[in-house]
Design an enzyme around this catalytic site. Structure first.
Site, PDB file in Angstrom:
ATOM      1  N   GLU A 245       0.881  -1.170   0.000  1.00  0.00           N
ATOM      2  CA  GLU A 245       0.000   0.000   0.000  1.00  0.00           C
ATOM      3  C   GLU A 245       0.916   1.217   0.000  1.00  0.00           C
ATOM      4  OE1 GLU A 245      -3.106  -0.107  -0.329  1.00  0.00           O
ATOM      5  OE2 GLU A 245      -3.877  -1.961   0.527  1.00  0.00           O
ATOM      6  N   CYS A 279      -1.976   9.669   2.168  1.00  0.00           N
ATOM      7  CA  CYS A 279      -1.744   8.963   0.899  1.00  0.00           C
ATOM      8  C   CYS A 279      -2.854   9.269  -0.084  1.00  0.00           C
ATOM      9  CB  CYS A 279      -1.623   7.468   1.136  1.00  0.00           C
ATOM     10  SG  CYS A 279      -3.007   6.744   2.049  1.00  0.00           S
TER      11      CYS A 279
HETATM   12  P1  NDP Z   1       8.314   5.032   4.451  1.00  0.00           P
HETATM   13  O1  NDP Z   1       8.300   4.232   3.208  1.00  0.00           O
HETATM   14  O2  NDP Z   1       9.465   5.922   4.707  1.00  0.00           O
HETATM   15  O3  NDP Z   1       8.220   4.068   5.744  1.00  0.00           O
HETATM   16  C1  NDP Z   1       7.166   3.129   5.896  1.00  0.00           C
HETATM   17  C2  NDP Z   1       7.608   2.073   6.888  1.00  0.00           C
HETATM   18  O4  NDP Z   1       8.636   1.277   6.305  1.00  0.00           O
HETATM   19  C3  NDP Z   1       8.193   2.641   8.176  1.00  0.00           C
HETATM   20  O5  NDP Z   1       7.829   1.843   9.262  1.00  0.00           O
HETATM   21  C4  NDP Z   1       9.672   2.543   7.904  1.00  0.00           C
HETATM   22  O6  NDP Z   1      10.442   2.559   9.076  1.00  0.00           O
HETATM   23  C5  NDP Z   1       9.744   1.214   7.196  1.00  0.00           C
HETATM   24  N1  NDP Z   1      10.961   0.987   6.435  1.00  0.00           N
HETATM   25  C6  NDP Z   1      11.907   1.881   6.041  1.00  0.00           C
HETATM   26  N2  NDP Z   1      12.878   1.261   5.327  1.00  0.00           N
HETATM   27  C7  NDP Z   1      12.553  -0.044   5.278  1.00  0.00           C
HETATM   28  C8  NDP Z   1      13.144  -1.190   4.675  1.00  0.00           C
HETATM   29  N3  NDP Z   1      14.285  -1.122   3.970  1.00  0.00           N
HETATM   30  N4  NDP Z   1      12.525  -2.377   4.811  1.00  0.00           N
HETATM   31  C9  NDP Z   1      11.359  -2.475   5.491  1.00  0.00           C
HETATM   32  N5  NDP Z   1      10.748  -1.418   6.087  1.00  0.00           N
HETATM   33  C10 NDP Z   1      11.342  -0.220   5.985  1.00  0.00           C
HETATM   34  O7  NDP Z   1       6.932   5.819   4.486  1.00  0.00           O
HETATM   35  P2  NDP Z   1       6.456   6.915   5.520  1.00  0.00           P
HETATM   36  O8  NDP Z   1       6.439   6.336   6.886  1.00  0.00           O
HETATM   37  O9  NDP Z   1       7.213   8.171   5.290  1.00  0.00           O
HETATM   38  O10 NDP Z   1       4.922   7.106   5.102  1.00  0.00           O
HETATM   39  C11 NDP Z   1       4.516   7.978   4.112  1.00  0.00           C
HETATM   40  C12 NDP Z   1       4.252   7.235   2.822  1.00  0.00           C
HETATM   41  O11 NDP Z   1       3.283   6.230   3.063  1.00  0.00           O
HETATM   42  C13 NDP Z   1       3.644   8.130   1.747  1.00  0.00           C
HETATM   43  O12 NDP Z   1       4.213   7.822   0.503  1.00  0.00           O
HETATM   44  C14 NDP Z   1       2.181   7.746   1.772  1.00  0.00           C
HETATM   45  O13 NDP Z   1       1.514   7.999   0.566  1.00  0.00           O
HETATM   46  C15 NDP Z   1       2.267   6.293   2.076  1.00  0.00           C
HETATM   47  N6  NDP Z   1       1.011   5.801   2.629  1.00  0.00           N
HETATM   48  C16 NDP Z   1       0.257   4.935   1.896  1.00  0.00           C
HETATM   49  C17 NDP Z   1      -0.969   4.514   2.365  1.00  0.00           C
HETATM   50  C18 NDP Z   1      -1.801   3.551   1.588  1.00  0.00           C
HETATM   51  O14 NDP Z   1      -2.708   2.973   2.174  1.00  0.00           O
HETATM   52  N7  NDP Z   1      -1.579   3.342   0.298  1.00  0.00           N
HETATM   53  C19 NDP Z   1      -1.491   4.985   3.652  1.00  0.00           C
HETATM   54  C20 NDP Z   1      -0.621   5.869   4.340  1.00  0.00           C
HETATM   55  C21 NDP Z   1       0.592   6.249   3.841  1.00  0.00           C
HETATM   56  P3  NDP Z   1      11.009   3.961   9.632  1.00  0.00           P
HETATM   57  O15 NDP Z   1       9.883   4.957   9.640  1.00  0.00           O
HETATM   58  O16 NDP Z   1      11.416   3.600  10.994  1.00  0.00           O
HETATM   59  O17 NDP Z   1      12.099   4.369   8.697  1.00  0.00           O
END
Ligand code: NDP
Length: 502
Positions: A245, A279
């Site tokens: 997502e 998002c």
């Molecule tokens: P990120 O992609 O930066 O992070 C998402 C999660 O992935 C966090 O828990 C992060 O940890 C973790 N993560 C980071 N690197 C890795 C890795 N290499 N392997 C596995 N997990 C990892 O997104 P954001 O938190 O900044 O969220 C915003 C984004 O999410 C926007 O693009 C938004 O559109 C999208 N989004 C999509 C939704 C949907 O339903 N389609 C709903 C809500 C948001 P950490 O934060 O600790 O780095």
């Protein structure tokens, strides 16, 4: 992460992840950082707990999930306050988010048996001597990786469905919102104290990566497209299935028969709620020429009345992730440098940690503000000749999460034409709260579905069983087949399928 403290930037101090309020810098909580061994142990515990959770059956799980739902509903103000302190969004927005999450738990709990339970399905004439049964079994342990922008409804939008489907869950929240994640897991443990059915692992992205490598049976990832690709690559090594997502660049189309005031009102909320860090935020509008001027004026009037700040009485809070401010500023600068105009806000609207509403018009379609996810309180409004042009431009995006159409006579038909997983007619974003409908995107917005029947099946594996009821007439699947049987098969196939159009 460094050990310096800046408001809203998570740091690790003495092995603990420290989260702070992005507006005030106040410490919100500290949580032990997990390493790969901790993640492996959590998955191991989850695997042991899975047998107990499966053994409860649909009725047992439903009862416990409904108790959790009730606990969350009773304590909705408490968690909303925590969401506001940790992420900066207004408490009212956090309440709306939590209410949607509570509804998802309720729906998943009540519908899991209907959607996943064993049932007999119609067989085929060619195999008339067999009956056919289908059921959906739990996958085992699901790893849930969540973002910070909706720290309640995004993880629960997957975890509630995974749990209702009979899986146990190991959850890695964003390092920006560990306190909210911990609160959710702690409340679950209050109603399910017997086994670690829902666990949490804290830390930066590497902890999420460790979860992908941990041998879980599925990873449900919500976050950016860039990280989604890394998650998928990591999961590919072990053929671990993934649900992605990811980001969006949702468009709103305003047709010539739309209620323009209603469209502007919905658009302002859809674009600016949670400071645009959604998002499903409306980031682009395509308004047909006859209504364009009125629509722009109404959007500007409404957006300029919003109060930006942290705490009671404010509509738009801080930018949660300080580094996002550079992206928002770049998109505004790029739009203005390439002939766009700010009819509200603009470069001066960027006052870290806040960004005031910025409405941009005349922005070229190939600019960053139109092509990339901005994730800030900005909006582009473009004039189009007709709804066909609006659909063409709305669909000219690598993303395809949601979208919206305001209009009357052809609004639903237009919504169908959007290359997105969801669309709302004469409203924005409403599908996120419609638990009975599937949720998910196409293209760079990801794949797979959560919520609704599809969301329950996403965390299950289908099990198909054929049972012999009597001897085979055609003897198709045995070496006892004779030339006479083959002749009978040929005759049957021609009789049943040989005539076109029937
Ligand atoms: P990120 O992609 O930066 O992070 C998402 C999660 O992935 C966090 O828990 C992060 O940890 C973790 N993560 C980071 N690197 C890795 C890795 N290499 N392997 C596995 N997990 C990892 O997104 P954001 O938190 O900044 O969220 C915003 C984004 O999410 C926007 O693009 C938004 O559109 C999208 N989004 C999509 C939704 C949907 O339903 N389609 C709903 C809500 C948001 P950490 O934060 O600790 O780095």
């Amino acid at each position: 992460m460094t050990a310096t403290r800046a408001a809203g930037v998570p740091v690790v101090e003495d092995g603990a992840l420290v989260s702070t309020n992005p507006a005030t810098g106040e410490e919100v909580g500290r949580f032990p950082v997990s390493d790969a061994d901790d993640v492996a142990r959590a998955v191991e515990r989850a695997r042991e707990a899975a047998a107990w959770w499966v053994g409860l059956g649909h009725a047992g799980r439903r009862a416990r999930l409904l108790r959790w739902r009730a606990l969350l509903a009773q304590r909705v103000e408490e968690v909303a306050g925590l969401v506001s302190r940790e992420g900066g969004k207004p408490v009212a927005e956090a309440i709306v988010e939590t209410a949607a999450a509570i509804d998802h738990i309720d729906w998943a709990a009540r519908n899991a048996k209907r959607v996943l339970g064993p049932r007999r399905v119609r067989g085929r004439l060619t195999l008339a001597e067999f009956s056919a049964h289908l059921e959906y079994l739990p996958m085992g342990v699901v790893g849930v990786i969540g973002p910070w922008n909706y720290p309640v409804v995004t993880p629960l939008g997957t975890a509630a469905y995974a749990l209702a489907a009979g899986n146990t869950v190991v959850f890695k929240p964003s390092e920006y919102t560990p306190a909210v994640g911990q609160w959710l897991v702690d409340t679950f443990a209050e109603v399910v104290p017997e086994q670690p059915v829902l666990q949490i692992v804290h830390g930066p992205g590497e902890v999420g990566a460790a979860l992908c490598h941990s041998g879980v049976d599925k990873v449900a990832f919500t976050g950016s497209t860039a990280t989604g690709k890394k998650v998928m690559a990591a999961c590919a090594e072990t053929l671990t299935p993934v649900l992605i997502e990811a980001g969006g660049k949702d468009a709103l189309i305003v047709d010539d028969d739309a209620d323009v005031a209603a469209a502007a009102e919905a658009c302002v909320w859809g674009a600016l709620t949670n400071a645009g860090q959604t998002c499903l935020a409306i980031e682009r509008v395509y308004a047909v020429a006859p209504v364009y001027d009125t629509f722009v004026a109404e959007v500007v009037r409404r957006a300029s009345a919003l109060k930006v700040g942290y705490g009671d009485g404010f509509d738009i809070g801080p930018i949660t992730m300080p580094k996002q401010i550079d992206i928002i500023r770049r998109h505004i600068d790029d739009a203005l440098a390439r002939g766009g105009r700010a009819v509200l806000g603009g470069r001066e609207a960027v006052e870290p940690p806040f960004v005031k509403p910025t409405i941009l018009v005349d922005v070229p379609e190939d600019s960053a503000a139109i092509r990339e996810e901005t994730f800030g309180p900005t909006l582009t409004i473009s004039k189009v000749a007709d709804v066909d042009e609006a659909v063409r431009l709305a669909n000219a995006s690598s993303y395809g999460l949601g979208g919206a159409v305001f209009g009357k006579r052809r609004a639903v038909a237009t919504a169908r034409r959007l290359r997105t997983g969801m669309a709302s007619v004469n409203s924005v974003i409403t599908f996120i709260g419609m638990s009975s409908l599937p949720f998910g995107g196409v293209g760079n917005s990801g794949f797979g579905r959560t919520h609704g029947d599809d969301g329950l099946r996403e965390f299950s594996r289908s099990k198909a069983i054929t049972t012999r009821r009597g001897p085979s007439a055609l003897k198709a699947m045995t070496f006892e087949r004779t030339p006479a049987h083959v002749a009978r098969i040929v005759k049957a196939v021609k009789l049943m399928y040989g005539r076109s159009g029937r």
